[in-house]
Scaffold this active site. Structure first.
Site, mmCIF file in Angstrom:
data_model
loop_
_atom_site.group_PDB
_atom_site.id
_atom_site.type_symbol
_atom_site.label_atom_id
_atom_site.label_comp_id
_atom_site.label_asym_id
_atom_site.label_seq_id
_atom_site.Cartn_x
_atom_site.Cartn_y
_atom_site.Cartn_z
ATOM 1 N N GLU A 11 41.470 35.031 43.379
ATOM 2 C CA GLU A 11 40.345 35.145 42.368
ATOM 3 C C GLU A 11 40.801 34.900 41.033
ATOM 4 O O GLU A 11 40.075 34.748 40.111
ATOM 5 C CB GLU A 11 39.671 36.602 42.586
ATOM 6 C CG GLU A 11 39.019 37.078 43.737
ATOM 7 C CD GLU A 11 38.603 38.183 43.744
ATOM 8 O OE1 GLU A 11 37.562 38.458 44.793
ATOM 9 O OE2 GLU A 11 39.005 39.005 43.148
ATOM 10 N N HIS A 59 30.602 37.401 47.034
ATOM 11 C CA HIS A 59 31.342 37.706 48.011
ATOM 12 C C HIS A 59 30.149 37.890 49.186
ATOM 13 O O HIS A 59 30.004 38.858 49.877
ATOM 14 C CB HIS A 59 31.791 39.057 47.915
ATOM 15 C CG HIS A 59 32.837 39.310 46.655
ATOM 16 N ND1 HIS A 59 32.338 39.508 45.519
ATOM 17 C CD2 HIS A 59 34.080 39.674 46.428
ATOM 18 C CE1 HIS A 59 33.454 39.637 44.562
ATOM 19 N NE2 HIS A 59 34.400 39.622 45.230
ATOM 20 N N HIS A 105 45.722 41.358 45.105
ATOM 21 C CA HIS A 105 45.247 42.145 46.210
ATOM 22 C C HIS A 105 45.019 41.214 47.471
ATOM 23 O O HIS A 105 44.664 40.072 47.430
ATOM 24 C CB HIS A 105 44.083 43.018 45.936
ATOM 25 C CG HIS A 105 42.780 41.990 45.508
ATOM 26 N ND1 HIS A 105 42.887 41.283 44.627
ATOM 27 C CD2 HIS A 105 41.469 42.320 46.053
ATOM 28 C CE1 HIS A 105 41.144 40.802 44.327
ATOM 29 N NE2 HIS A 105 40.516 41.264 45.359
ATOM 30 N N HIS A 146 37.332 43.193 39.377
ATOM 31 C CA HIS A 146 35.705 43.535 39.701
ATOM 32 C C HIS A 146 35.728 44.587 40.807
ATOM 33 O O HIS A 146 34.757 44.741 41.467
ATOM 34 C CB HIS A 146 35.065 42.529 39.814
ATOM 35 C CG HIS A 146 35.503 41.486 41.113
ATOM 36 N ND1 HIS A 146 35.301 40.284 41.112
ATOM 37 C CD2 HIS A 146 35.977 41.974 42.326
ATOM 38 C CE1 HIS A 146 35.613 39.993 42.211
ATOM 39 N NE2 HIS A 146 36.026 40.887 43.054
#
Ligand code: DHB
Ligand code: FE
Length: 280
Positions: free
Chosen positions: A240, A59, A193, A12
């Site tokens: 995630e 977030h 990440h 995303h």
């Protein structure tokens, strides 16, 4: 009866949304990213879901450290794109499906998954970027979307096993809804990440490729992998990926892989994408 026909997994990365919104999708850096979704756009245009259950993470846009639901389900008629600091993304509002969402909340809670019910919520890049990748830039999103937010920001996030079992419960809930609806579940976020600290910029393609294989072929084994393995191998934001297990739990144990895409880098992140169809 409503039924789940397929699952979609995708990263995303917010810069993907910005590239699209600012007319930069055709630049050499971004072209290969969007190219990986061309087949997916054709697939979803043919597949035509009535409803997407979109598993994603907020977030600190709608929630914050003041309020941290582990699992939250959006039951509203409509969700506006969140302002994440540069104004809301110029994308259509997301139309919910309150009847199915309330039905799911009831079934899931009575099935012992304590969902937080949300009647007002803006949705950030975690939800809108996957829609942009799959649908491009339409004037309106072509189907209803039920946002299902998962806390993967503040420790402790739910375990992979809990996520997988929530997916199975989502399937039971959907199949108990009397209306004939074609439902596709999205699992979003990842892949490897890390945005912070001395390891910022970490990418681990070997881990990502192994995760893709195991998510498709041996999801039960993948659901047992502890948080620490994700964080150590895929970086702090790689956690995630547990959200993909919710999508996977909502599908058959054996699935047909119709599309796979993997690309590094997009912003700070390894982009991964799968489309899985139920065989039956
Ligand atoms: C990036 C990736 C994310 O998942 C996110 O939420 C924010 C930024 C990035 O790669 O820049
Ligand atoms: Fe993220």
């Amino acid at each position: 009866m409503a039924r789940i026909t397929a699952g979609v997994a995708t990263s995303h990365v917010p810069a993907i949304g910005a590239a699209l919104d600012n007319g930069r999708a055709d630049e050499p850096y971004w072209r290969p990213v969007f190219a990986g979704y061309e087949a997916s756009k054709r697939w979803i245009a043919e597949h035509k879901p009535d409803v997407i259950i979109l598993v994603y993470n907020d977030h600190a846009s709608a929630f914050s450290l003041e309020l941290i639901p582990t699992f939250a389900i959006g039951c509203a008629e409509e969700f506006q794109p969140a302002d994440e600091g540069w104004g809301p993304r110029p994308v259509p509002p997301v139309k919910g499906h309150p009847e199915l969402a309330w039905h799911m909340a009831e079934r899931l809670i009575l099935d012992e998954f304590d969902m937080t019910i949300v009647n007002k919520m803006d949705v950030d890049h975690g939800l809108t970027v996957p829609l942009s990748l799959m649908f491009g830039q339409p004037a309106e999103w072509p189907c209803r979307v039920i946002p299902l937010a998962v806390n993967v920001v503040q420790y402790p996030p739910p375990t992979g096993n809990r996520c997988y079992r929530l997916g199975q419960a989502i399937r039971r809930a959907v199949e108990a809804f009397p209306e004939d609806l074609k439902v596709v579940v999205f699992g979003t976020g990842g892949m490897s990440h890390q945005l912070q600290g001395p390891r910022a910029g970490l990418i681990n393609s070997a881990f990502d490729r192994d995760f893709l294989d195991r998510l498709v072929g041996d999801p039960v084994a993948q659901s047992k992998v502890p948080h620490l393995d994700y964080v150590r191998e895929a970086g702090s934001e790689g956690i995630e990926l547990v959200m993909w297990l919710i999508m996977r739990g909502a599908l058959d144990e054996q699935v047909r892989e119709v599309h796979r895409f993997y690309h590094v880098p997009a912003s700070n992140t390894a982009v991964g994408h799968l489309i899985l169809e139920n065989a039956g």
